[in-house]
Write a protein that holds these residues in place. Sequence first.
Motif, PDB file in Angstrom:
ATOM      1  N   GLY A 225      -5.281 -17.986 -10.162  1.00  0.00           N
ATOM      2  CA  GLY A 225      -5.578 -17.245  -8.947  1.00  0.00           C
ATOM      3  C   GLY A 225      -4.714 -16.025  -8.721  1.00  0.00           C
ATOM      4  N   THR A 226      -4.003 -15.524  -9.721  1.00  0.00           N
ATOM      5  CA  THR A 226      -3.192 -14.314  -9.542  1.00  0.00           C
ATOM      6  C   THR A 226      -4.104 -13.091  -9.440  1.00  0.00           C
ATOM      7  OG1 THR A 226      -2.966 -14.149 -11.941  1.00  0.00           O
ATOM      8  CG2 THR A 226      -1.200 -15.260 -10.737  1.00  0.00           C
ATOM      9  N   PRO A 227      -3.756 -12.088  -8.618  1.00  0.00           N
ATOM     10  CA  PRO A 227      -4.604 -10.894  -8.502  1.00  0.00           C
ATOM     11  C   PRO A 227      -4.728 -10.157  -9.818  1.00  0.00           C
ATOM     12  CG  PRO A 227      -3.012 -11.013  -6.700  1.00  0.00           C
ATOM     13  CD  PRO A 227      -2.615 -12.065  -7.682  1.00  0.00           C
ATOM     14  N   GLU A 228      -5.813  -9.425  -9.942  1.00  0.00           N
ATOM     15  CA  GLU A 228      -6.125  -8.719 -11.175  1.00  0.00           C
ATOM     16  C   GLU A 228      -5.124  -7.597 -11.445  1.00  0.00           C
ATOM     17  OE1 GLU A 228      -9.840  -6.158 -13.116  1.00  0.00           O
ATOM     18  OE2 GLU A 228      -9.949  -6.966 -11.073  1.00  0.00           O
ATOM     19  N   THR A 229      -4.685  -7.514 -12.693  1.00  0.00           N
ATOM     20  CA  THR A 229      -3.804  -6.452 -13.181  1.00  0.00           C
ATOM     21  C   THR A 229      -4.385  -5.906 -14.482  1.00  0.00           C
ATOM     22  OG1 THR A 229      -2.428  -8.026 -14.397  1.00  0.00           O
ATOM     23  CG2 THR A 229      -1.774  -7.544 -12.124  1.00  0.00           C
ATOM     24  N   PRO A 230      -3.863  -4.788 -14.986  1.00  0.00           N
ATOM     25  CA  PRO A 230      -4.376  -4.279 -16.279  1.00  0.00           C
ATOM     26  C   PRO A 230      -4.186  -5.242 -17.436  1.00  0.00           C
ATOM     27  CG  PRO A 230      -3.202  -2.553 -15.105  1.00  0.00           C
ATOM     28  CD  PRO A 230      -2.989  -3.810 -14.325  1.00  0.00           C
ATOM     29  N   GLN A 231      -3.265  -6.207 -17.309  1.00  0.00           N
ATOM     30  CA  GLN A 231      -3.035  -7.158 -18.385  1.00  0.00           C
ATOM     31  C   GLN A 231      -4.032  -8.313 -18.384  1.00  0.00           C
ATOM     32  OE1 GLN A 231      -0.518  -5.975 -16.443  1.00  0.00           O
ATOM     33  NE2 GLN A 231       0.268  -4.562 -18.020  1.00  0.00           N
ATOM     34  N   HIS A 232      -4.862  -8.429 -17.354  1.00  0.00           N
ATOM     35  CA  HIS A 232      -5.840  -9.512 -17.301  1.00  0.00           C
ATOM     36  C   HIS A 232      -6.900  -9.326 -18.386  1.00  0.00           C
ATOM     37  CE1 HIS A 232      -3.908 -10.769 -13.687  1.00  0.00           C
ATOM     38  NE2 HIS A 232      -4.853 -11.650 -13.384  1.00  0.00           N
ATOM     39  N   GLU A 233      -7.357 -10.448 -18.951  1.00  0.00           N
ATOM     40  CA  GLU A 233      -8.335 -10.438 -20.025  1.00  0.00           C
ATOM     41  C   GLU A 233      -9.655 -11.012 -19.530  1.00  0.00           C
ATOM     42  OE1 GLU A 233      -8.189  -9.304 -23.056  1.00  0.00           O
ATOM     43  OE2 GLU A 233      -6.064  -8.760 -23.158  1.00  0.00           O
ATOM     44  N   PRO A 234     -10.761 -10.266 -19.683  1.00  0.00           N
ATOM     45  CA  PRO A 234     -12.071 -10.834 -19.327  1.00  0.00           C
ATOM     46  C   PRO A 234     -12.572 -11.746 -20.437  1.00  0.00           C
ATOM     47  CG  PRO A 234     -12.343  -8.592 -20.077  1.00  0.00           C
ATOM     48  CD  PRO A 234     -10.859  -8.854 -20.094  1.00  0.00           C
ATOM     49  N   CYS A 235     -13.459 -12.622 -20.070  1.00  0.00           N
ATOM     50  CA  CYS A 235     -14.052 -13.525 -21.054  1.00  0.00           C
ATOM     51  C   CYS A 235     -14.902 -12.716 -22.024  1.00  0.00           C
ATOM     52  CB  CYS A 235     -14.898 -14.579 -20.350  1.00  0.00           C
ATOM     53  SG  CYS A 235     -15.647 -15.786 -21.478  1.00  0.00           S
ATOM     54  N   PRO A 236     -14.777 -12.941 -23.350  1.00  0.00           N
ATOM     55  CA  PRO A 236     -15.563 -12.150 -24.319  1.00  0.00           C
ATOM     56  C   PRO A 236     -17.065 -12.395 -24.232  1.00  0.00           C
ATOM     57  CG  PRO A 236     -14.356 -13.910 -25.417  1.00  0.00           C
ATOM     58  CD  PRO A 236     -13.866 -13.883 -24.013  1.00  0.00           C
ATOM     59  N   ASN A 237     -17.467 -13.490 -23.600  1.00  0.00           N
ATOM     60  CA  ASN A 237     -18.894 -13.744 -23.448  1.00  0.00           C
ATOM     61  C   ASN A 237     -19.471 -12.759 -22.425  1.00  0.00           C
ATOM     62  OD1 ASN A 237     -21.474 -14.720 -23.215  1.00  0.00           O
ATOM     63  ND2 ASN A 237     -20.854 -16.839 -22.740  1.00  0.00           N
ATOM     64  N   PRO A 238     -20.475 -11.957 -22.796  1.00  0.00           N
ATOM     65  CA  PRO A 238     -20.994 -10.970 -21.831  1.00  0.00           C
ATOM     66  C   PRO A 238     -21.671 -11.588 -20.622  1.00  0.00           C
ATOM     67  CG  PRO A 238     -22.355 -11.057 -23.815  1.00  0.00           C
ATOM     68  CD  PRO A 238     -21.134 -11.890 -24.109  1.00  0.00           C
ATOM     69  N   ASN A 239     -22.115 -12.836 -20.744  1.00  0.00           N
ATOM     70  CA  ASN A 239     -22.760 -13.499 -19.613  1.00  0.00           C
ATOM     71  C   ASN A 239     -21.765 -14.195 -18.690  1.00  0.00           C
ATOM     72  OD1 ASN A 239     -25.310 -12.750 -20.606  1.00  0.00           O
ATOM     73  ND2 ASN A 239     -25.376 -14.564 -21.943  1.00  0.00           N
ATOM     74  N   CYS A 240     -20.509 -14.158 -19.048  1.00  0.00           N
ATOM     75  CA  CYS A 240     -19.470 -14.818 -18.241  1.00  0.00           C
ATOM     76  C   CYS A 240     -18.636 -13.754 -17.542  1.00  0.00           C
ATOM     77  CB  CYS A 240     -18.588 -15.692 -19.136  1.00  0.00           C
ATOM     78  SG  CYS A 240     -17.308 -16.586 -18.216  1.00  0.00           S
ATOM     79  N   VAL A 241     -18.382 -13.967 -16.273  1.00  0.00           N
ATOM     80  CA  VAL A 241     -17.615 -13.006 -15.470  1.00  0.00           C
ATOM     81  C   VAL A 241     -16.204 -13.509 -15.197  1.00  0.00           C
ATOM     82  CG1 VAL A 241     -19.663 -12.010 -14.389  1.00  0.00           C
ATOM     83  CG2 VAL A 241     -18.550 -14.005 -13.355  1.00  0.00           C
ATOM     84  N   ALA A 242     -15.778 -14.532 -15.926  1.00  0.00           N
ATOM     85  CA  ALA A 242     -14.439 -15.089 -15.688  1.00  0.00           C
ATOM     86  C   ALA A 242     -13.372 -14.097 -16.131  1.00  0.00           C
ATOM     87  CB  ALA A 242     -14.281 -16.410 -16.422  1.00  0.00           C
ATOM     88  N   LEU A 243     -12.241 -14.151 -15.427  1.00  0.00           N
ATOM     89  CA  LEU A 243     -11.110 -13.262 -15.710  1.00  0.00           C
ATOM     90  C   LEU A 243      -9.861 -14.111 -15.789  1.00  0.00           C
ATOM     91  CD1 LEU A 243     -10.494 -10.159 -15.987  1.00  0.00           C
ATOM     92  CD2 LEU A 243      -9.773 -10.259 -13.593  1.00  0.00           C
ATOM     93  N   TYR A 244      -8.975 -13.822 -16.750  1.00  0.00           N
ATOM     94  CA  TYR A 244      -7.778 -14.626 -16.978  1.00  0.00           C
ATOM     95  C   TYR A 244      -6.560 -13.716 -17.030  1.00  0.00           C
ATOM     96  CZ  TYR A 244     -11.339 -17.948 -18.524  1.00  0.00           C
ATOM     97  OH  TYR A 244     -12.439 -18.749 -18.589  1.00  0.00           O
ATOM     98  N   CYS A 245      -5.453 -14.224 -16.493  1.00  0.00           N
ATOM     99  CA  CYS A 245      -4.204 -13.491 -16.617  1.00  0.00           C
ATOM    100  C   CYS A 245      -3.667 -13.684 -18.042  1.00  0.00           C
ATOM    101  CB  CYS A 245      -3.184 -13.972 -15.602  1.00  0.00           C
ATOM    102  SG  CYS A 245      -2.664 -15.686 -15.802  1.00  0.00           S
ATOM    103  N   GLU A 246      -2.582 -12.999 -18.344  1.00  0.00           N
ATOM    104  CA  GLU A 246      -2.065 -12.995 -19.709  1.00  0.00           C
ATOM    105  C   GLU A 246      -1.654 -14.379 -20.159  1.00  0.00           C
ATOM    106  OE1 GLU A 246       1.389 -10.681 -22.334  1.00  0.00           O
ATOM    107  OE2 GLU A 246       1.230 -10.378 -20.170  1.00  0.00           O
TER     108      GLU A 246
END
Length: 249
Positions: A225-246
Amino acid sequence: KKTLLPLLREETSSFIFPCNPAVQRPELRHMVMELLKCIPLLLFLLFTCGLDHFVFSILSIIQHHSFIEYSYQTSHHLSVNVMGASLMADLLRSTIGALNASVDTKVETSNLVCLPQPTGLTRQQYLNTCLPLGMLALLCVVQVYPFRLRRAIASFYFPKREKTRVLFLYNKLLRQRKNFLYLQRGRLARQARQPPGLGTLLLQRCRQRWPWLCRYLRQRCTLCGTPETPQHEPCPNPNCVALYCEWCW
Protein backbone atom coordinates in the motif's frame (compact mmCIF):
# COMPACT_ATOMS: atom_id res chain seq x y z
CA LYS A 1 22.38 -11.01 5.89
CA LYS A 2 21.56 -10.15 2.30
CA THR A 3 18.90 -12.86 2.28
CA LEU A 4 16.87 -10.99 4.92
CA LEU A 5 17.87 -7.34 5.00
CA PRO A 6 16.32 -4.92 4.44
CA LEU A 7 13.22 -6.13 6.26
CA LEU A 8 9.81 -5.95 4.66
CA ARG A 9 7.25 -3.45 5.89
CA GLU A 10 5.18 -6.21 7.51
CA GLU A 11 8.27 -7.58 9.27
CA THR A 12 9.51 -4.21 10.51
CA SER A 13 6.38 -3.65 12.58
CA SER A 14 7.10 -6.74 14.71
CA PHE A 15 10.62 -5.69 15.74
CA ILE A 16 11.94 -3.15 18.24
CA PHE A 17 14.81 -0.97 17.08
CA PRO A 18 16.72 0.32 20.15
CA CYS A 19 18.06 3.45 18.46
CA ASN A 20 14.63 4.61 17.30
CA PRO A 21 13.37 7.29 19.74
CA ALA A 22 9.72 6.70 18.81
CA VAL A 23 7.56 4.20 20.68
CA GLN A 24 7.17 1.23 18.36
CA ARG A 25 4.23 -1.08 17.83
CA PRO A 26 5.38 -4.00 20.06
CA GLU A 27 6.04 -1.53 22.86
CA LEU A 28 2.82 0.38 22.33
CA ARG A 29 0.56 -2.41 23.57
CA HIS A 30 2.55 -2.86 26.79
CA MET A 31 2.61 0.89 27.34
CA VAL A 32 -1.16 1.18 26.82
CA MET A 33 -1.79 -1.64 29.31
CA GLU A 34 0.32 0.15 31.90
CA LEU A 35 -1.51 3.42 31.26
CA LEU A 36 -4.87 1.67 31.62
CA LYS A 37 -3.81 0.57 35.11
CA CYS A 38 -3.49 4.26 36.00
CA ILE A 39 -7.13 4.96 35.13
CA PRO A 40 -8.55 3.63 38.47
CA LEU A 41 -6.09 5.83 40.35
CA LEU A 42 -7.08 8.79 38.20
CA LEU A 43 -10.79 8.18 38.82
CA PHE A 44 -10.17 7.83 42.57
CA LEU A 45 -8.18 11.07 42.58
CA LEU A 46 -10.90 12.91 40.66
CA PHE A 47 -13.55 11.52 43.02
CA THR A 48 -11.53 12.59 46.06
CA CYS A 49 -10.93 16.11 44.74
CA GLY A 50 -14.58 16.43 43.73
CA LEU A 51 -15.76 15.22 47.15
CA ASP A 52 -13.39 17.66 48.85
CA HIS A 53 -14.74 20.56 46.78
CA PHE A 54 -18.33 19.45 47.43
CA VAL A 55 -17.84 19.29 51.22
CA PHE A 56 -16.04 22.65 51.18
CA SER A 57 -18.92 24.24 49.26
CA ILE A 58 -21.51 22.91 51.73
CA LEU A 59 -19.55 24.08 54.77
CA SER A 60 -18.97 27.46 53.14
CA ILE A 61 -22.72 27.88 52.52
CA ILE A 62 -23.43 26.95 56.15
CA GLN A 63 -20.85 29.45 57.34
CA HIS A 64 -22.26 32.34 55.31
CA HIS A 65 -26.00 31.68 55.70
CA SER A 66 -26.31 30.23 59.22
CA PHE A 67 -24.85 33.12 61.19
CA ILE A 68 -27.19 34.26 64.02
CA GLU A 69 -26.52 37.14 66.42
CA TYR A 70 -28.46 37.67 69.68
CA SER A 71 -28.81 40.99 71.55
CA TYR A 72 -30.36 41.00 75.07
CA GLN A 73 -30.80 44.18 77.10
CA THR A 74 -32.58 44.63 80.50
CA SER A 75 -32.79 47.32 83.17
CA HIS A 76 -33.80 46.73 86.89
CA HIS A 77 -34.23 49.50 89.44
CA LEU A 78 -35.17 48.89 93.08
CA SER A 79 -35.73 51.81 95.47
CA VAL A 80 -37.17 51.70 99.05
CA ASN A 81 -38.21 55.05 100.49
CA VAL A 82 -38.82 55.32 104.25
CA MET A 83 -40.81 58.38 105.20
CA GLY A 84 -40.61 60.09 108.54
CA ALA A 85 -38.05 61.79 110.79
CA SER A 86 -38.15 59.60 113.87
CA LEU A 87 -35.35 57.47 115.22
CA MET A 88 -37.02 54.31 113.92
CA ALA A 89 -37.37 55.87 110.46
CA ASP A 90 -33.69 56.73 110.43
CA LEU A 91 -32.80 53.18 111.53
CA LEU A 92 -34.97 51.63 108.80
CA ARG A 93 -33.65 54.07 106.25
CA SER A 94 -30.05 53.06 107.06
CA THR A 95 -30.74 49.29 106.94
CA ILE A 96 -33.39 48.91 104.24
CA GLY A 97 -31.82 51.61 102.12
CA ALA A 98 -29.00 49.20 101.38
CA LEU A 99 -31.50 47.26 99.26
CA ASN A 100 -31.70 50.06 96.75
CA ALA A 101 -30.14 48.79 93.48
CA SER A 102 -29.99 49.75 89.86
CA VAL A 103 -28.88 47.12 87.35
CA ASP A 104 -28.56 47.59 83.56
CA THR A 105 -27.80 44.40 81.62
CA LYS A 106 -26.77 44.27 77.91
CA VAL A 107 -25.69 40.97 76.38
CA GLU A 108 -24.65 40.42 72.75
CA THR A 109 -23.79 36.91 71.56
CA SER A 110 -23.69 34.88 68.32
CA ASN A 111 -23.12 31.34 67.04
CA LEU A 112 -19.87 32.31 65.28
CA VAL A 113 -17.83 29.94 67.42
CA CYS A 114 -20.08 27.02 66.50
CA LEU A 115 -19.97 27.66 62.75
CA PRO A 116 -17.51 25.68 60.58
CA GLN A 117 -14.45 27.43 59.26
CA PRO A 118 -13.68 25.57 56.01
CA THR A 119 -10.45 26.12 54.10
CA GLY A 120 -10.37 25.14 50.45
CA LEU A 121 -7.36 23.61 48.75
CA THR A 122 -5.27 25.98 46.69
CA ARG A 123 -4.27 25.39 43.09
CA GLN A 124 -0.75 24.49 44.19
CA GLN A 125 -2.09 21.88 46.60
CA TYR A 126 -4.22 20.35 43.84
CA LEU A 127 -1.14 20.30 41.62
CA ASN A 128 0.94 18.60 44.31
CA THR A 129 -1.82 16.01 44.71
CA CYS A 130 -1.91 15.19 40.99
CA LEU A 131 1.86 15.31 40.52
CA PRO A 132 2.57 11.71 41.69
CA LEU A 133 -0.04 10.33 39.29
CA GLY A 134 1.47 12.38 36.48
CA MET A 135 4.91 11.03 37.31
CA LEU A 136 3.50 7.50 37.31
CA ALA A 137 1.98 8.00 33.84
CA LEU A 138 5.27 9.48 32.62
CA LEU A 139 7.18 6.46 33.91
CA CYS A 140 4.77 4.17 32.05
CA VAL A 141 5.74 5.95 28.84
CA VAL A 142 9.47 6.21 29.54
CA GLN A 143 9.92 2.65 30.78
CA VAL A 144 9.94 1.33 27.22
CA TYR A 145 13.43 2.78 26.73
CA PRO A 146 15.13 0.99 29.69
CA PHE A 147 13.35 -2.21 28.67
CA ARG A 148 15.26 -2.11 25.38
CA LEU A 149 18.48 -2.74 27.31
CA ARG A 150 17.32 -6.13 28.57
CA ARG A 151 18.48 -7.99 25.47
CA ALA A 152 21.86 -6.21 25.49
CA ILE A 153 22.42 -7.03 29.16
CA ALA A 154 21.41 -10.66 28.67
CA SER A 155 23.68 -11.03 25.63
CA PHE A 156 26.61 -9.61 27.61
CA TYR A 157 26.31 -12.24 30.34
CA PHE A 158 25.18 -15.12 28.09
CA PRO A 159 26.88 -14.69 24.67
CA LYS A 160 26.35 -18.32 23.59
CA ARG A 161 22.67 -18.08 24.35
CA GLU A 162 22.55 -14.88 22.35
CA LYS A 163 24.04 -16.60 19.30
CA THR A 164 21.44 -19.35 19.61
CA ARG A 165 18.66 -16.79 19.78
CA VAL A 166 19.98 -14.93 16.72
CA LEU A 167 20.19 -18.16 14.73
CA PHE A 168 16.66 -19.11 15.76
CA LEU A 169 15.36 -15.69 14.73
CA TYR A 170 17.17 -15.92 11.38
CA ASN A 171 15.59 -19.28 10.56
CA LYS A 172 12.21 -18.12 11.75
CA LEU A 173 12.32 -15.10 9.45
CA LEU A 174 13.32 -17.27 6.51
CA ARG A 175 10.32 -19.53 7.09
CA GLN A 176 8.02 -16.55 7.49
CA ARG A 177 9.41 -14.96 4.33
CA LYS A 178 8.76 -18.15 2.38
CA ASN A 179 5.21 -18.50 3.73
CA PHE A 180 4.66 -14.79 3.16
CA LEU A 181 5.19 -15.18 -0.58
CA TYR A 182 2.65 -18.01 -0.82
CA LEU A 183 0.11 -16.12 1.24
CA GLN A 184 0.48 -12.92 -0.76
CA ARG A 185 0.22 -14.76 -4.06
CA GLY A 186 -3.00 -16.40 -2.91
CA ARG A 187 -4.37 -13.07 -1.73
CA LEU A 188 -3.52 -11.41 -5.05
CA ALA A 189 -5.15 -14.26 -6.95
CA ARG A 190 -8.37 -13.89 -4.93
CA GLN A 191 -8.26 -10.13 -5.39
CA ALA A 192 -7.79 -10.49 -9.15
CA ARG A 193 -10.88 -12.69 -9.44
CA GLN A 194 -13.08 -10.00 -7.91
CA PRO A 195 -14.48 -7.36 -10.27
CA PRO A 196 -12.89 -3.91 -9.79
CA GLY A 197 -14.90 -1.30 -7.97
CA LEU A 198 -16.36 1.84 -9.45
CA GLY A 199 -13.64 4.03 -7.93
CA THR A 200 -10.87 1.84 -9.35
CA LEU A 201 -12.41 1.90 -12.83
CA LEU A 202 -12.83 5.66 -12.70
CA LEU A 203 -9.22 6.11 -11.59
CA GLN A 204 -7.94 3.93 -14.42
CA ARG A 205 -10.03 5.74 -17.04
CA CYS A 206 -8.79 9.13 -15.83
CA ARG A 207 -5.16 7.99 -15.89
CA GLN A 208 -5.54 6.57 -19.42
CA ARG A 209 -7.38 9.55 -20.85
CA TRP A 210 -5.32 12.28 -19.14
CA PRO A 211 -1.78 10.99 -18.47
CA TRP A 212 -0.78 14.25 -16.81
CA LEU A 213 -3.13 13.37 -13.94
CA CYS A 214 -0.87 10.45 -12.98
CA ARG A 215 1.15 12.90 -10.90
CA TYR A 216 -1.89 13.55 -8.69
CA LEU A 217 -3.92 10.34 -9.01
CA ARG A 218 -1.20 8.05 -7.79
CA GLN A 219 -1.78 4.35 -7.32
CA ARG A 220 -0.57 2.31 -4.40
CA CYS A 221 1.39 -0.88 -4.11
CA THR A 222 -0.95 -3.84 -4.32
CA LEU A 223 0.80 -5.61 -1.45
CA CYS A 224 2.00 -3.05 1.08
CA GLY A 225 0.00 0.00 0.00
CA THR A 226 2.90 2.46 -0.37
CA PRO A 227 2.17 5.44 -2.69
CA GLU A 228 3.38 5.24 -6.25
CA THR A 229 6.95 6.35 -7.00
CA PRO A 230 9.11 6.11 -10.15
CA GLN A 231 10.63 2.92 -8.71
CA HIS A 232 7.27 1.10 -8.70
CA GLU A 233 6.95 -1.76 -11.19
CA PRO A 234 3.71 -2.47 -13.08
CA CYS A 235 2.64 -6.02 -13.75
CA PRO A 236 4.01 -7.18 -17.15
CA ASN A 237 0.62 -8.65 -18.02
CA PRO A 238 -1.15 -5.99 -20.15
CA ASN A 239 -4.54 -7.06 -18.78
CA CYS A 240 -3.41 -6.57 -15.18
CA VAL A 241 -3.34 -3.13 -13.58
CA ALA A 242 -1.49 -4.19 -10.43
CA LEU A 243 1.43 -2.05 -9.27
CA TYR A 244 4.26 -3.13 -6.95
CA CYS A 245 6.91 -1.25 -5.05
CA GLU A 246 10.56 -2.20 -5.47
CA TRP A 247 10.74 -4.51 -2.44
CA CYS A 248 7.42 -6.27 -3.06
CA TRP A 249 8.31 -6.78 -6.72
